[in-house]
Design a protein around this motif. Structure first.
Motif, PDB file in Angstrom:
ATOM      1  N   ARG A 165      -4.789   3.127   7.977  1.00  0.00           N
ATOM      2  CA  ARG A 165      -4.390   2.728   6.626  1.00  0.00           C
ATOM      3  C   ARG A 165      -4.037   1.246   6.556  1.00  0.00           C
ATOM      4  O   ARG A 165      -4.229   0.606   5.527  1.00  0.00           O
ATOM      5  N   SER A 218       4.073   5.277   2.658  1.00  0.00           N
ATOM      6  CA  SER A 218       4.351   6.696   2.886  1.00  0.00           C
ATOM      7  C   SER A 218       4.290   7.027   4.380  1.00  0.00           C
ATOM      8  O   SER A 218       5.108   7.793   4.883  1.00  0.00           O
ATOM      9  N   ALA A 219       3.319   6.434   5.079  1.00  0.00           N
ATOM     10  CA  ALA A 219       3.188   6.692   6.518  1.00  0.00           C
ATOM     11  C   ALA A 219       4.419   6.195   7.269  1.00  0.00           C
ATOM     12  O   ALA A 219       4.903   6.851   8.191  1.00  0.00           O
ATOM     13  N   SER A 276       0.838  -1.206   0.000  1.00  0.00           N
ATOM     14  CA  SER A 276       0.000   0.000   0.000  1.00  0.00           C
ATOM     15  C   SER A 276       0.872   1.254   0.000  1.00  0.00           C
ATOM     16  O   SER A 276       1.673   1.482   0.902  1.00  0.00           O
ATOM     17  N   ASN A 277       0.682   2.091  -1.006  1.00  0.00           N
ATOM     18  CA  ASN A 277       1.433   3.356  -1.057  1.00  0.00           C
ATOM     19  C   ASN A 277       1.186   4.198   0.191  1.00  0.00           C
ATOM     20  O   ASN A 277       2.075   4.911   0.641  1.00  0.00           O
ATOM     21  N   LEU A 278      -0.025   4.125   0.710  1.00  0.00           N
ATOM     22  CA  LEU A 278      -0.349   4.963   1.868  1.00  0.00           C
ATOM     23  C   LEU A 278       0.339   4.454   3.127  1.00  0.00           C
ATOM     24  O   LEU A 278       0.840   5.234   3.930  1.00  0.00           O
ATOM     25  N   VAL A 279       0.387   3.116   3.304  1.00  0.00           N
ATOM     26  CA  VAL A 279       1.115   2.556   4.447  1.00  0.00           C
ATOM     27  C   VAL A 279       2.603   2.860   4.299  1.00  0.00           C
ATOM     28  O   VAL A 279       3.260   3.309   5.245  1.00  0.00           O
ATOM     29  N   THR A 297     -12.524   3.134   3.294  1.00  0.00           N
ATOM     30  CA  THR A 297     -13.591   2.595   4.137  1.00  0.00           C
ATOM     31  C   THR A 297     -14.856   3.435   4.077  1.00  0.00           C
ATOM     32  O   THR A 297     -15.871   3.046   4.615  1.00  0.00           O
ATOM     33  N   ASN A 327       1.505  12.266   2.061  1.00  0.00           N
ATOM     34  CA  ASN A 327       1.067  11.042   2.727  1.00  0.00           C
ATOM     35  C   ASN A 327       2.003  10.553   3.813  1.00  0.00           C
ATOM     36  O   ASN A 327       1.686   9.618   4.539  1.00  0.00           O
ATOM     37  N   ALA A 328       3.172  11.161   3.909  1.00  0.00           N
ATOM     38  CA  ALA A 328       4.082  10.781   4.992  1.00  0.00           C
ATOM     39  C   ALA A 328       3.636  11.408   6.306  1.00  0.00           C
ATOM     40  O   ALA A 328       4.052  10.984   7.369  1.00  0.00           O
ATOM     41  N   ARG A 349      -1.684  12.235   9.039  1.00  0.00           N
ATOM     42  CA  ARG A 349      -2.431  12.075  10.277  1.00  0.00           C
ATOM     43  C   ARG A 349      -1.984  13.053  11.364  1.00  0.00           C
ATOM     44  O   ARG A 349      -2.783  13.503  12.173  1.00  0.00           O
ATOM     45  N   ASN A 386      -0.136   5.419  11.470  1.00  0.00           N
ATOM     46  CA  ASN A 386      -1.467   5.545  10.894  1.00  0.00           C
ATOM     47  C   ASN A 386      -2.092   4.162  10.709  1.00  0.00           C
ATOM     48  O   ASN A 386      -2.147   3.621   9.609  1.00  0.00           O
ATOM     49  N   PHE A 436       7.432   5.937   6.022  1.00  0.00           N
ATOM     50  CA  PHE A 436       8.492   6.910   5.704  1.00  0.00           C
ATOM     51  C   PHE A 436       8.395   8.108   6.658  1.00  0.00           C
ATOM     52  O   PHE A 436       9.401   8.613   7.153  1.00  0.00           O
ATOM     53  N   ASP A 462      -5.076   2.176  -3.379  1.00  0.00           N
ATOM     54  CA  ASP A 462      -5.763   1.827  -2.144  1.00  0.00           C
ATOM     55  C   ASP A 462      -7.250   2.131  -2.271  1.00  0.00           C
ATOM     56  O   ASP A 462      -7.635   3.091  -2.918  1.00  0.00           O
ATOM     57  N   THR A 463      -8.089   1.318  -1.651  1.00  0.00           N
ATOM     58  CA  THR A 463      -9.512   1.658  -1.591  1.00  0.00           C
ATOM     59  C   THR A 463      -9.848   1.951  -0.134  1.00  0.00           C
ATOM     60  O   THR A 463      -9.224   1.424   0.760  1.00  0.00           O
ATOM     61  N   ASN A 482     -14.606  -2.077   0.176  1.00  0.00           N
ATOM     62  CA  ASN A 482     -13.678  -2.453   1.257  1.00  0.00           C
ATOM     63  C   ASN A 482     -14.448  -3.218   2.337  1.00  0.00           C
ATOM     64  O   ASN A 482     -15.583  -2.881   2.653  1.00  0.00           O
ATOM     65  N   LEU A 502       7.965   4.274   1.072  1.00  0.00           N
ATOM     66  CA  LEU A 502       7.883   5.018  -0.199  1.00  0.00           C
ATOM     67  C   LEU A 502       8.415   6.419   0.075  1.00  0.00           C
ATOM     68  O   LEU A 502       7.908   7.120   0.937  1.00  0.00           O
ATOM     69  N   TYR A 522       3.339  13.727  -3.603  1.00  0.00           N
ATOM     70  CA  TYR A 522       2.472  12.639  -3.126  1.00  0.00           C
ATOM     71  C   TYR A 522       3.054  12.062  -1.844  1.00  0.00           C
ATOM     72  O   TYR A 522       2.348  11.854  -0.851  1.00  0.00           O
ATOM     73  N   CYS A 544      -7.307  -0.522   6.580  1.00  0.00           N
ATOM     74  CA  CYS A 544      -7.951  -0.240   5.296  1.00  0.00           C
ATOM     75  C   CYS A 544      -7.367  -1.136   4.188  1.00  0.00           C
ATOM     76  O   CYS A 544      -8.109  -1.724   3.391  1.00  0.00           O
ATOM     77  N   ALA A 545      -6.047  -1.262   4.159  1.00  0.00           N
ATOM     78  CA  ALA A 545      -5.403  -2.121   3.164  1.00  0.00           C
ATOM     79  C   ALA A 545      -5.816  -3.575   3.376  1.00  0.00           C
ATOM     80  O   ALA A 545      -6.077  -4.310   2.416  1.00  0.00           O
TER      81      ALA A 545
END
Lengths: 406, 406
Positions: free
Chosen positions: A320, A309-310, A304-307, B230, B401-402, B405, A317, A312, B227-228, B53, A393, B397, A323-324
């Motif tokens: 995420r 990035s978090a 997951s790009n969001l996981v 919730t 996203n880093a 939160r 979070n 990094f 990612d999708t 999801n 990421l 990006y 969610c993934a």
């Protein structure tokens, strides 16, 4: 199980020599090695696992043909050019690479494994390849593993090499390996090359079975960015020079587990060396109903790009992560899920039964700031477990991949 | 078909009012709006499409219950907090949002759609929500669409709003819409909210069928990062105030195609507004054997980190495009694939029958440097076509996203 890590990589097992030279394929990195040879003194049982991408590069097709017999003598690899999407000329060139190698070594072309990695869609400069192979054949040595390991790299930052010694019926056996990978790495072997050698004695079917299992539990659970490539393969050669091989089921299990350890060791190095990565992320999914569910969820979280990035940003979070897990396409009851993070800096629970638990933000951030972090997701549904490997990421990932070809 | 774009968004159709206020949920963005109300003067047919999801936020569950009847009066939305992974308290809070709204409007709680977007796992601050809803109810107006469109945004850079006027049997009908999305956007509606209003007269089943089709061809083909989420939902209300609705199959097709146009308009704005994005990427896959194959390949290309990074770098790396097509899990013969790129700067063929064709690198780079680019992949296998929408992958990006939160 008893084994030890020893130096020597793919030339640590008896009867193997290797070399790595600069053939002039890597223009942007003048002086870096880009052509490798790994050679067994005698004919060796051979096994391979290939990418599942529907677009398969010419060297894969040729290697598949050559390994139909189950036996091989040598592996020739170039970096800097993938010889993929190159049509009939590409096939001709890959066959010619095997012929040149066979000539230089005095074996049959069908005994040569061919691999390439690098830019797609550009014909191989065969004059440079030919000169490089001839030079490498002259430089083959028992100390050549490191040079070969260097020559197969592209955007990798680190050389990836391992050798393990153990014993079968009191006699020493060695497995060696080198690998290449960073970027475009995903479950089904994307731009990932790994070559293993062993002096154990196995028939091709035994070796194939062990390799397939080991790869499935390790390399196929690396995810650097979700793309799979056209050129990936893992090859193993077993030349029997130790004079011993697994005969009982127990010995075979031992051999397989050592091979799997070698695969995992290199797979972790690849994940850690993801393009621009600063952190290795291991995602452990526990308590899944089935092993496939555990794998799907572990891979979805690790890719997951969001996981990524978090991580990094050292941001805990957990939403995420959940969610993934939710879009992984696996059985899941959100209201049973527990989430933890751990690293050398400690361990912290982030969520219990799908909901936030109060946690120490500063500690969580410190845990995620470590070089190797583990995300643990307990589904509390069953007994199956899987671990997937990924990386964070970063800005540098984008930088590297925005201008790789030019 | 004849329709025209008009101002007014969701309040352009007769009998709808809206408002957007600052309720204090967005701490980091003090002063930005974060609570929206959209209200029909009379009971309206209602339809909705939800995220797939497995982790579904409380407002989705409550909205599903409320829309079981097929009718609604109002939509209440907050940004800044997703009310997801919040357990029983979350459900209670989502129900309470509907109750407060119903009180303020003088309707039944079951006639209220509830939506939330923002951080996962944190309980809603219900005192702020309550004050915000009461304030919004007082500020409802025919000019309120823009304020509502602002109030549903999170990391979006641009307000997303559309209204279209057409006619059925000579009488004017209007469809209006607002949307929110950027980041976590993927086929199955991730952190994406869209709300449509129309004064056409339809029954709930007709409206649901039109909405499902339109969403499938538009919002479900956006991919910003794989990612999708919730919380995603698309809701449409049809209050019949125009006094006319589709009765023949032809009129129904007209209505559906205008609704689909509105969806595509907002979907493109969302893709273009992907977190940190500088370019809209449209991937058109032609000549697929089946429609599903075309969709799979278009989505795989549009969501490939490597393709997205290459577009950011204006690098015509067609090998990555073919490679992504190869792992899409669809029928494909690499040796038949043609690849083109086009934009306001022109058009260039990059590959023919799976192989490089000589192309002008400078021109290709100029094409990819435009704000909206189209990648065209012709499989040369059949007649099916699909278009997916994405954006480039940029440093920003990762930056966004880093640290979202914290």
């Amino acid at each position: 199980m008893e084994w030890e890590i020893i130096p020597g990589g793919v030339t640590a097992p008896r009867g193997f020599r290797a070399a790595g030279v600069y053939a002039g394929l890597k223009k942007a990195n003048r002086g870096k090695k880009d052509l490798a040879l790994i050679v067994s003194d005698t004919l060796a049982a051979a096994a391979a696992v290939y990418t599942t991408n529907k677009v398969q590069a010419a060297p894969l097709k040729v290697t598949r043909e050559h390994l139909a017999s189950g036996w091989a003598r040598a592996i020739v690899v170039n970096s800097g050019n993938a010889n993929a999407c190159t049509g009939e000329q590409g096939l001709k060139d890959a066959r010619r690479m095997a012929e040149i190698t066979a000539e230089a070594l005095g074996c049959r072309p069908q005994e040569v494994v061919v691999a390439s990695t690098g830019v797609i869609g550009v014909p191989l400069p065969m004059d440079k390849i030919e000169a490089g192979i001839r030079q490498a054949a002259q430089e083959l040595s028992k100390e050549g593993s490191r040079a070969a390991a260097e020559a197969i790299l592209t955007t990798d930052l680190r050389v990836k090499e391992i050798a393990l010694r153990f014993s079968i019926r009191g006699r020493p056996v060695v497995i060696g390996g080198i690998a290449k990978g960073s970027g475009m790495i995903h479950p089904n072997l994307a731009t990932m090359l790994a070559f293993f050698t062993t002096d154990a004695s196995l028939d091709p079917e035994q070796l194939q079975k062990a390799l397939s299992l080991a790869v499935d539990n390790t390399f196929n659970l690396i995810t650097v960015d979700g793309d799979t490539s056209t050129n990936d393969m893992v090859v193993a050669l077993a030349n029997g020079q130790s004079g011993v091989g697994p005969t009982s089921e127990e010995e075979y299990k031992l051999f397989t587990s050592v091979l799997e350890y070698a695969c995992r060791y290199l797979a972790r190095l690849i994940a850690r060396d993801g393009e621009g990565a600063t952190r290795l992320i291991e995602v452990e999914v526990r308590g899944a109903h089935t092993f496939m569910d555990a794998r799907k969820i572990a891979r979805a979280i690790a890719s997951s790009n969001l996981v990524k990035s978090a991580v990094f940003g050292a941001d805990a979070n957990w939403g995420r992560i959940l969610c993934a897990a939710g879009y992984a396409g696996a059985e899941l009851d959100p209201e049973r899920v527990d989430i933890f993070i751990e690293s050398a800096a400690g361990r912290e629970q982030l969520a219990a039964r799908g909901q936030m638990v109060p946690f120490d933000e500063a500690k969580a951030s410190a845990i995620l700031a470590a070089e190797e972090i583990r995300i643990i997701v307990d589904l509390n549904l069953g007994m199956a477990t899987a671990v997937a490997y990924g990386c964070d990421l970063t800005y540098d990932y984008v930088k590297i991949n925005a201008s790789y070809r030019t």
